[in-house]
Scaffold this motif. Structure first.
Motif, short mmCIF file in Angstrom:
data_model
loop_
_atom_site.label_atom_id
_atom_site.label_comp_id
_atom_site.label_asym_id
_atom_site.label_seq_id
_atom_site.Cartn_x
_atom_site.Cartn_y
_atom_site.Cartn_z
N GLN A 126 9.71 0.74 -7.35
CA GLN A 126 10.72 0.70 -8.42
C GLN A 126 10.05 0.51 -9.78
O GLN A 126 10.42 1.16 -10.76
N LEU B 16 9.61 -2.97 -4.35
CA LEU B 16 9.63 -3.42 -5.75
C LEU B 16 8.54 -2.75 -6.56
O LEU B 16 8.76 -2.39 -7.72
N GLN B 17 7.37 -2.58 -5.95
CA GLN B 17 6.28 -1.90 -6.64
C GLN B 17 6.66 -0.45 -6.95
O GLN B 17 6.40 0.05 -8.04
N GLN C 142 6.30 -9.10 7.60
CA GLN C 142 6.54 -7.66 7.49
C GLN C 142 7.64 -7.36 6.48
O GLN C 142 7.52 -6.44 5.67
N THR C 143 8.71 -8.16 6.51
CA THR C 143 9.79 -8.00 5.55
C THR C 143 9.28 -8.19 4.13
O THR C 143 9.62 -7.43 3.21
N GLN C 144 8.42 -9.18 3.95
CA GLN C 144 7.87 -9.43 2.62
C GLN C 144 7.03 -8.25 2.15
O GLN C 144 7.11 -7.85 0.98
N VAL C 145 6.23 -7.67 3.03
CA VAL C 145 5.39 -6.53 2.67
C VAL C 145 6.27 -5.35 2.28
O VAL C 145 6.02 -4.68 1.27
N HIS C 146 7.32 -5.08 3.06
CA HIS C 146 8.21 -3.96 2.75
C HIS C 146 8.94 -4.18 1.42
O HIS C 146 9.07 -3.26 0.61
N THR C 147 9.39 -5.41 1.19
CA THR C 147 10.09 -5.73 -0.06
C THR C 147 9.15 -5.57 -1.24
O THR C 147 9.52 -4.99 -2.28
N GLN C 148 7.93 -6.05 -1.09
CA GLN C 148 6.96 -5.95 -2.17
C GLN C 148 6.63 -4.49 -2.46
O GLN C 148 6.53 -4.08 -3.63
N ALA C 149 6.50 -3.65 -1.42
CA ALA C 149 6.23 -2.23 -1.63
C ALA C 149 7.41 -1.55 -2.33
O ALA C 149 7.20 -0.72 -3.23
#
Length: 78
Positions: free
Chosen positions: A73, A70-71, A61-68
């Motif tokens: 940004q 960054l996308q 979940q953390t990875q999904v939130h981080t990726q979203a």
């Protein structure tokens, strides 16, 4: 004389001239196990798979939130 695996393997290696009653060097190496080095550790504790899976889900979940984030940004910069 019986046809043995040792005879067959020698034949395939170009007719090595080792005698049947003499142990081969690689046989001797297999018989000598290396001495363990360092302290002998106790077995690891049992795994609590429920806790493991919870941590795995949180990491995903953390990875999904981080990726979203960054996308978002990246899109804001363009």
């Amino acid at each position: 004389m019986q046809y043995t695996y040792a005879m067959a393997s020698r034949g395939r290696r170009g007719g090595a001239s080792a005698r049947e009653d003499e142990p081969r060097r690689d046989d001797q190496a297999e018989q000598q196990a290396p001495a363990p080095r360092g302290p002998v550790l106790p077995p690891p504790p049992p795994v609590d798979y429920r806790v493991f899976m919870q941590g795995l889900v949180e990491a995903m979940q953390t990875q999904v939130h981080t990726q979203a984030a960054l996308q978002a940004q990246l899109e804001a910069q363009v």
